[in-house]
Motif scaffolding. Structure first.
Motif, PDB file in Angstrom:
ATOM      1  N   ARG A 209       8.479  -0.401  -9.236  1.00 48.18           N
ATOM      2  CA  ARG A 209       7.550  -1.217 -10.005  1.00 48.18           C
ATOM      3  C   ARG A 209       6.118  -0.857  -9.623  1.00 48.18           C
ATOM      4  N   PRO A 210       5.211  -0.977 -10.538  1.00 51.93           N
ATOM      5  CA  PRO A 210       3.818  -0.631 -10.246  1.00 51.93           C
ATOM      6  C   PRO A 210       3.199  -1.595  -9.245  1.00 51.93           C
ATOM      7  N   GLY A 211       2.303  -1.080  -8.463  1.00 49.28           N
ATOM      8  CA  GLY A 211       1.569  -1.913  -7.520  1.00 49.28           C
ATOM      9  C   GLY A 211       0.356  -2.522  -8.190  1.00 49.28           C
ATOM     10  N   VAL A 212       0.578  -3.356  -9.160  1.00 49.23           N
ATOM     11  CA  VAL A 212      -0.533  -3.961  -9.893  1.00 49.23           C
ATOM     12  C   VAL A 212      -1.270  -4.929  -8.973  1.00 49.23           C
ATOM     13  N   MET A 213      -2.561  -4.789  -8.910  1.00 45.13           N
ATOM     14  CA  MET A 213      -3.299  -5.699  -8.060  1.00 45.13           C
ATOM     15  C   MET A 213      -4.568  -6.189  -8.724  1.00 45.13           C
ATOM     16  N   PHE A 214      -5.598  -5.386  -8.722  1.00 45.45           N
ATOM     17  CA  PHE A 214      -6.843  -5.808  -9.350  1.00 45.45           C
ATOM     18  C   PHE A 214      -7.407  -4.658 -10.163  1.00 45.45           C
ATOM     19  N   PHE A 236      -2.327  -0.591  -3.268  1.00 44.79           N
ATOM     20  CA  PHE A 236      -3.198  -1.748  -3.363  1.00 44.79           C
ATOM     21  C   PHE A 236      -4.462  -1.469  -4.176  1.00 44.79           C
ATOM     22  N   VAL A 237      -4.878  -0.210  -4.268  1.00 44.28           N
ATOM     23  CA  VAL A 237      -6.154   0.137  -4.894  1.00 44.28           C
ATOM     24  C   VAL A 237      -5.936   1.042  -6.097  1.00 44.28           C
ATOM     25  N   ALA A 238      -6.650   0.743  -7.184  1.00 44.13           N
ATOM     26  CA  ALA A 238      -6.475   1.477  -8.430  1.00 44.13           C
ATOM     27  C   ALA A 238      -7.400   2.675  -8.578  1.00 44.13           C
ATOM     28  N   ASP A 239      -8.581   2.654  -7.938  1.00 41.40           N
ATOM     29  CA  ASP A 239      -9.578   3.691  -8.200  1.00 41.40           C
ATOM     30  C   ASP A 239     -10.206   4.206  -6.911  1.00 41.40           C
ATOM     31  N   VAL A 240     -10.702   5.433  -6.969  1.00 40.93           N
ATOM     32  CA  VAL A 240     -11.260   6.094  -5.792  1.00 40.93           C
ATOM     33  C   VAL A 240     -12.535   5.408  -5.310  1.00 40.93           C
ATOM     34  N   GLN A 241     -13.310   4.887  -6.248  1.00 45.81           N
ATOM     35  CA  GLN A 241     -14.538   4.218  -5.857  1.00 45.81           C
ATOM     36  C   GLN A 241     -14.259   3.023  -4.944  1.00 45.81           C
ATOM     37  N   SER A 242     -13.343   2.158  -5.347  1.00 42.53           N
ATOM     38  CA  SER A 242     -13.006   1.005  -4.512  1.00 42.53           C
ATOM     39  C   SER A 242     -12.363   1.441  -3.201  1.00 42.53           C
ATOM     40  N   GLY A 358      14.029  -0.959   2.675  1.00 42.65           N
ATOM     41  CA  GLY A 358      14.924  -1.499   3.673  1.00 42.65           C
ATOM     42  C   GLY A 358      14.213  -2.105   4.876  1.00 42.65           C
ATOM     43  N   GLU A 359      14.976  -2.827   5.664  1.00 41.21           N
ATOM     44  CA  GLU A 359      14.419  -3.575   6.792  1.00 41.21           C
ATOM     45  C   GLU A 359      13.880  -2.686   7.910  1.00 41.21           C
ATOM     46  N   ALA A 360      14.430  -1.489   8.074  1.00 42.48           N
ATOM     47  CA  ALA A 360      13.980  -0.627   9.174  1.00 42.48           C
ATOM     48  C   ALA A 360      12.507  -0.265   9.047  1.00 42.48           C
ATOM     49  N   LEU A 361      11.999  -0.224   7.813  1.00 41.80           N
ATOM     50  CA  LEU A 361      10.606   0.136   7.604  1.00 41.80           C
ATOM     51  C   LEU A 361       9.725  -1.070   7.294  1.00 41.80           C
ATOM     52  N   ALA A 362      10.314  -2.250   7.236  1.00 49.97           N
ATOM     53  CA  ALA A 362       9.525  -3.437   6.922  1.00 49.97           C
ATOM     54  C   ALA A 362       8.525  -3.734   8.035  1.00 49.97           C
ATOM     55  N   ASP A 363       7.369  -4.252   7.651  1.00 47.11           N
ATOM     56  CA  ASP A 363       6.360  -4.547   8.669  1.00 47.11           C
ATOM     57  C   ASP A 363       5.880  -5.992   8.644  1.00 47.11           C
ATOM     58  N   ASN A 364       6.400  -6.798   7.726  1.00 45.28           N
ATOM     59  CA  ASN A 364       6.034  -8.213   7.651  1.00 45.28           C
ATOM     60  C   ASN A 364       4.535  -8.442   7.510  1.00 45.28           C
ATOM     61  N   ALA A 365       3.848  -7.468   6.930  1.00 48.51           N
ATOM     62  CA  ALA A 365       2.413  -7.598   6.680  1.00 48.51           C
ATOM     63  C   ALA A 365       2.152  -7.239   5.221  1.00 48.51           C
ATOM     64  N   PRO A 366       2.423  -8.166   4.298  1.00 45.60           N
ATOM     65  CA  PRO A 366       2.300  -7.867   2.873  1.00 45.60           C
ATOM     66  C   PRO A 366       0.885  -7.449   2.488  1.00 45.60           C
ATOM     67  N   GLU A 367       0.815  -6.610   1.474  1.00 45.38           N
ATOM     68  CA  GLU A 367      -0.459  -6.062   1.022  1.00 45.38           C
ATOM     69  C   GLU A 367      -0.420  -5.902  -0.480  1.00 45.38           C
ATOM     70  N   GLY A 368      -1.470  -6.336  -1.167  1.00 41.85           N
ATOM     71  CA  GLY A 368      -1.448  -6.279  -2.615  1.00 41.85           C
ATOM     72  C   GLY A 368      -0.280  -7.093  -3.125  1.00 41.85           C
ATOM     73  N   LEU A 369       0.476  -6.523  -4.076  1.00 37.01           N
ATOM     74  CA  LEU A 369       1.691  -7.174  -4.551  1.00 37.01           C
ATOM     75  C   LEU A 369       2.932  -6.623  -3.876  1.00 37.01           C
ATOM     76  N   GLY A 370       2.759  -5.703  -2.912  1.00 33.37           N
ATOM     77  CA  GLY A 370       3.882  -5.118  -2.199  1.00 33.37           C
ATOM     78  C   GLY A 370       4.447  -6.060  -1.161  1.00 33.37           C
ATOM     79  N   LEU A 371       5.763  -6.263  -1.185  1.00 30.00           N
ATOM     80  CA  LEU A 371       6.450  -7.108  -0.220  1.00 30.00           C
ATOM     81  C   LEU A 371       6.640  -6.367   1.101  1.00 30.00           C
ATOM     82  N   PRO A 372       6.992  -7.053   2.170  1.00 24.61           N
ATOM     83  CA  PRO A 372       7.110  -6.404   3.475  1.00 24.61           C
ATOM     84  C   PRO A 372       8.055  -5.210   3.522  1.00 24.61           C
ATOM     85  N   THR A 373       9.096  -5.191   2.677  1.00 27.73           N
ATOM     86  CA  THR A 373      10.029  -4.049   2.676  1.00 27.73           C
ATOM     87  C   THR A 373       9.661  -2.999   1.633  1.00 27.73           C
TER      88      THR A 373
END
Length: 436
Positions: A209-214, A236-242, A358-373
């Motif tokens: 799924r796309p990482g739609v954010m802002f 988390f970021v759509a453009d190079v400027q941001s 998967g859980e082995a790579l999860a970091d429990n630090a969500p970012e943008g619309l991405g879940l921890p896994t």
């Protein structure tokens, strides 16, 4: 630019408010039309590039004289070394962009550089941390002007930041290379959205799924209709400027004219005293961040390698075990993108979508619309030609087999198929990756 559906715009805005293979041995660089969401079936292979002559710091071909001059202007800012006297933040991780993006050339990576992020009760999400900077979240600035420039800031006693003891989670990130980043930026949102919708049809094991954010286009009208995040470990970021302005803030401690990065970095959540920030004025102007962004977006992409023998065999194995379901070999930029980035083949080996790993790579630090896994599929171009440690936190070092073994979730099937390969086929696949 191809316009993105209106309902996606609504979702992006809501997210911001809340957070936050061929059998012909003479064929090279072929994409498996059965495993790629978007394939290169209508494309013509260009002559293989000789890696020994590749200039990693060269701009993409097709720049006008004016654009070349701007490329050099942006490169100079990218290489500029900041100190307290010209605007370096009170706490920081680097004194210049090139400090972390300098190997094998300006715009590259650095195998020794990592950054640390964390969450707390007051800043449980990356976006919340950016907004509130509670406890210094979401980003550790490990260095301090007081420690490194005592003569310039004699009255400053501020130390560098560390992950606070009450942090709920912390995560390490390695430095990505930036070669070809402007091509990634200009792959149409509609391509990524459609690929996400059809990914499970191509391979039922995956559901990207796309990482739609802002919205993109913040301080950059050319990216005004970009909504799908494609930069960063979780898109988390759509453009190079941001992306650029965020790096000035989170790495150099320099605020810029941007909705998310206009506030001064607050060490450990507190405002720095004037003793620690003697520079008065604008350390980096909006026009300078725009030139720096143009330098990055006009960097040439990693060269396409010449595949033959074991590496060509490895490419077919890569497709056969369906690695290409997520690591899509090629997409194209929009015909409406600004020259010289329009209508270009992008051999990125990524779908730029979020996938549950998967859980082995999860970091429990969500970012943008991405879940921890969830993680954005890492583009594999340049992965074998640069020294960046593998995986988002570098835990696999430069061991490709180890990196594959950490794959789980939607990549579990591909990993199991890799484990079931003959030693010769495994070696061929690794040789292919090392050639990219």
């Amino acid at each position: 630019m191809i316009k993105t559906p209106r309902h996606v715009v609504t979702l992006a805005a809501l997210g911001l408010l809340l957070g936050a293979c061929t059998s012909d041995d003479n064929s090279q660089n072929s994409a498996n039309t059965n495993t790629s969401v978007q394939t290169a079936q209508n494309s013509q292979d260009s002559p293989a590039l000789k890696l020994k002559t590749h200039d990693w710091s060269a701009p993409i071909d097709g720049l006008t004289p004016v654009q070349l001059a701007r490329f050099e202007q942006g490169k100079a800012i990218f290489e500029k070394v900041f100190t307290p006297s010209n605007g370096l933040g009170a706490v920081f991780n680097a004194q210049s962009c090139v400090e972390c993006h300098g190997q094998p050339a300006v715009g590259g990576t650095d195998p020794t550089k990592t950054i640390q992020r964390f969450t707390t009760v007051l800043a449980p999400h990356f976006s919340v941390g950016l907004d509130t900077q509670a406890d210094g979240a979401p980003h550790v600035h490990a260095r301090s002007v007081a420690t490194e420039f005592p003569d310039e800031v004699p009255g400053c006693v501020l130390g560098g930041e560390r992950v606070p003891p009450h942090a709920m989670a912390s995560t390490t990130r390695v430095t990505p290379h930036l070669f070809g980043i402007g091509l990634l930026e200009n792959i149409p949102d509609t391509t990524l959205i459609q690929n996400g919708l059809s990914s499970a049809e191509v391979n039922p094991e995956v559901s990207g799924r796309p990482g739609v954010m802002f919205p993109g286009g913040v301080n950059d009208p050319n990216a005004a209709d970009q909504l799908v995040g494609r930069l960063g470990a979780r898109g988390f970021v759509a453009d190079v400027q941001s992306f650029t302005q965020g790096a000035f803030s989170t790495e150099l401690g320099i605020a810029t004219f941007h909705p998310l990065f206009a506030a001064p970095v607050r060490p450990k959540g507190n405002l720095a005293t004037a003793d620690c920030t003697p520079f008065v004025g604008e350390a980096v102007s909006l026009s300078q961040t725009q030139a720096t962004a143009d330098f990055q977006r006009w960097l040439a992409p990693p060269p396409r390698p010449e595949l033959k023998g074991i590496t060509l065999r490895g490419q077919r194995v890569f497709n056969d075990i369906q690695c290409s379901s997520c690591h899509t070999p090629m997409m194209k930029t929009s015909a409406m993108a600004p020259a010289p980035l329009s209508d270009r083949e992008v051999w990125l080996y990524s779908d730029l979508l979020l996938h549950d790993m998967g859980e082995a790579l999860a970091d429990n630090a969500p970012e943008g619309l991405g879940l921890p896994t969830e993680w954005k599929t890492v583009p594999l171009w340049g992965v074998g030609q640069t020294d960046k440690p593998l995986l988002h936190d570098g835990r696999a070092g430069r061991d490709f087999t180890k990196a594959i073994e950490f794959h789980g979730g939607e990549a579990e099937g591909a990993k199991r198929r890799f484990q079931g390969l003959s030693p010769a086929d495994q070696a061929a696949l690794i040789a292919f990756l090392e050639k990219l």
